[in-house]
Design an enzyme around this catalytic site. Sequence first.
Site, mmCIF file in Angstrom:
data_model
loop_
_atom_site.group_PDB
_atom_site.id
_atom_site.type_symbol
_atom_site.label_atom_id
_atom_site.label_comp_id
_atom_site.label_asym_id
_atom_site.label_seq_id
_atom_site.Cartn_x
_atom_site.Cartn_y
_atom_site.Cartn_z
ATOM 1 N N ASP A 1 0.821 -1.216 0.000
ATOM 2 C CA ASP A 1 0.000 0.000 0.000
ATOM 3 C C ASP A 1 0.850 1.260 0.000
ATOM 4 O O ASP A 1 0.345 2.355 -0.255
ATOM 5 C CB ASP A 1 -0.977 0.016 1.176
ATOM 6 C CG ASP A 1 -0.295 -0.076 2.528
ATOM 7 O OD1 ASP A 1 0.649 0.693 2.780
ATOM 8 O OD2 ASP A 1 -0.719 -0.908 3.353
ATOM 9 N N GLU B 1 7.476 -7.235 -2.691
ATOM 10 C CA GLU B 1 6.039 -7.504 -2.632
ATOM 11 C C GLU B 1 5.742 -8.683 -3.552
ATOM 12 O O GLU B 1 6.169 -8.701 -4.708
ATOM 13 C CB GLU B 1 5.259 -6.258 -3.074
ATOM 14 C CG GLU B 1 3.773 -6.447 -3.253
ATOM 15 C CD GLU B 1 3.059 -6.886 -1.987
ATOM 16 O OE1 GLU B 1 2.437 -7.969 -2.031
ATOM 17 O OE2 GLU B 1 3.126 -6.165 -0.979
ATOM 18 N N ASP C 1 8.823 -13.450 -3.817
ATOM 19 C CA ASP C 1 8.478 -14.014 -2.519
ATOM 20 C C ASP C 1 9.510 -13.558 -1.498
ATOM 21 O O ASP C 1 10.721 -13.620 -1.749
ATOM 22 C CB ASP C 1 8.458 -15.540 -2.619
ATOM 23 C CG ASP C 1 8.295 -16.203 -1.268
ATOM 24 O OD1 ASP C 1 7.184 -16.149 -0.720
ATOM 25 O OD2 ASP C 1 9.287 -16.743 -0.755
ATOM 26 N N GLY C 2 9.044 -13.113 -0.335
ATOM 27 C CA GLY C 2 9.946 -12.568 0.668
ATOM 28 C C GLY C 2 10.982 -13.561 1.150
ATOM 29 O O GLY C 2 12.153 -13.211 1.352
ATOM 30 N N ASP D 1 6.222 -6.223 6.864
ATOM 31 C CA ASP D 1 4.830 -5.767 6.914
ATOM 32 C C ASP D 1 3.947 -6.893 6.387
ATOM 33 O O ASP D 1 3.316 -6.779 5.345
ATOM 34 C CB ASP D 1 4.677 -4.495 6.079
ATOM 35 C CG ASP D 1 3.291 -3.889 6.173
ATOM 36 O OD1 ASP D 1 2.525 -4.283 7.076
ATOM 37 O OD2 ASP D 1 2.970 -3.026 5.339
ATOM 38 N N CYS D 2 3.932 -7.988 7.115
ATOM 39 C CA CYS D 2 3.275 -9.206 6.662
ATOM 40 C C CYS D 2 1.811 -9.241 7.086
ATOM 41 O O CYS D 2 1.405 -8.575 8.027
ATOM 42 C CB CYS D 2 4.001 -10.425 7.218
ATOM 43 S SG CYS D 2 4.382 -10.309 8.987
ATOM 44 N N ASP E 1 -1.459 -11.841 8.312
ATOM 45 C CA ASP E 1 -1.504 -12.876 9.340
ATOM 46 C C ASP E 1 -0.891 -14.173 8.807
ATOM 47 O O ASP E 1 -0.839 -14.390 7.591
ATOM 48 C CB ASP E 1 -2.950 -13.099 9.790
ATOM 49 C CG ASP E 1 -3.468 -11.929 10.608
ATOM 50 O OD1 ASP E 1 -2.932 -11.703 11.704
ATOM 51 O OD2 ASP E 1 -4.395 -11.235 10.146
#
Length: 286
Positions: free
Chosen positions: A88, A108, A140-141, A158-159, A161
């Site tokens: 965002d 992201e 992918d992080g 900033d993941c 849940d």
Amino acid sequence: MAENTMWHETLHDQFGQYFAVDNVLYHEKTDHQDLIIFENAAFGRVMALDGVVQTTERDEFIYHEMMTHVPLLAHGHAKHVLIIGGGDGAMLREVTRHKNVETITMVEIDAGVVSFCRQYLPNHNAGSYDDPRFTLVIDDGVNFVNQTHQTFDVIISDCTDPIGPGESLFTSAFYEGCKRCLNPGGIFVAQNGVCFLQQDEALDSHRKLSHYFSDVGFYQAAIPTYYGGIMTFAWATDNDALRHLSSEIIQARFHAAGLKCRYYNPAIHVAAFALPQYLHDALSAQ
């Protein structure tokens, strides 16, 4: 979804929250997530992923100020910052306010999140995507932190849940990768849910992070949007002094940075590390 209806969050089975939907701005399923942005008279624009509120215009500043300014001011001289998630743009917005930061990399997994947030949540990113220090990586992080040759002073996860696409960002493989690409004395922070209702998340993160970092703890902030109110953030570093800096040191760094915040201040910074006894007891029992 029809307008002028109620949108119910599905995070918890036995309780929850709802929002009146005044206007649906965007609703589409991507390859990774079910994304919706709608307008609510009290909270402004609301974004939800897979039935769970992620951010609202009304109170996003609390979450993003605490996720960025706490580690950056505790570090004191961070030059290279990595954001995992954060499509965002609000986390990026807050990091760009630190003029001593030289590079900001954001990873992201879903390019669709970035594109629609630029259009539908412009107040979140506030033009920060155009900052010359910023680089966007669609990946992918877990893969990124285990493969990159870059190193960072602060990593902000900033993941979502730990279910669905966000689950991998709570694994030992991810935490080990973050340790791998942190510079000496670097700081890792991550959202860890509302501890009163999701305590197992915090305990699991603490147990895993402790394998890779010598100082692991938590800090908290009151964020109305997240049901239960008190959001917990994981903190991990090998410099145990950084979690215990005096308000005078933080005040000096805050002043030098020229920041003006709506929630964060040096007193909040220091107080945020004071945890409720039930969490201390649960951690001690592990």
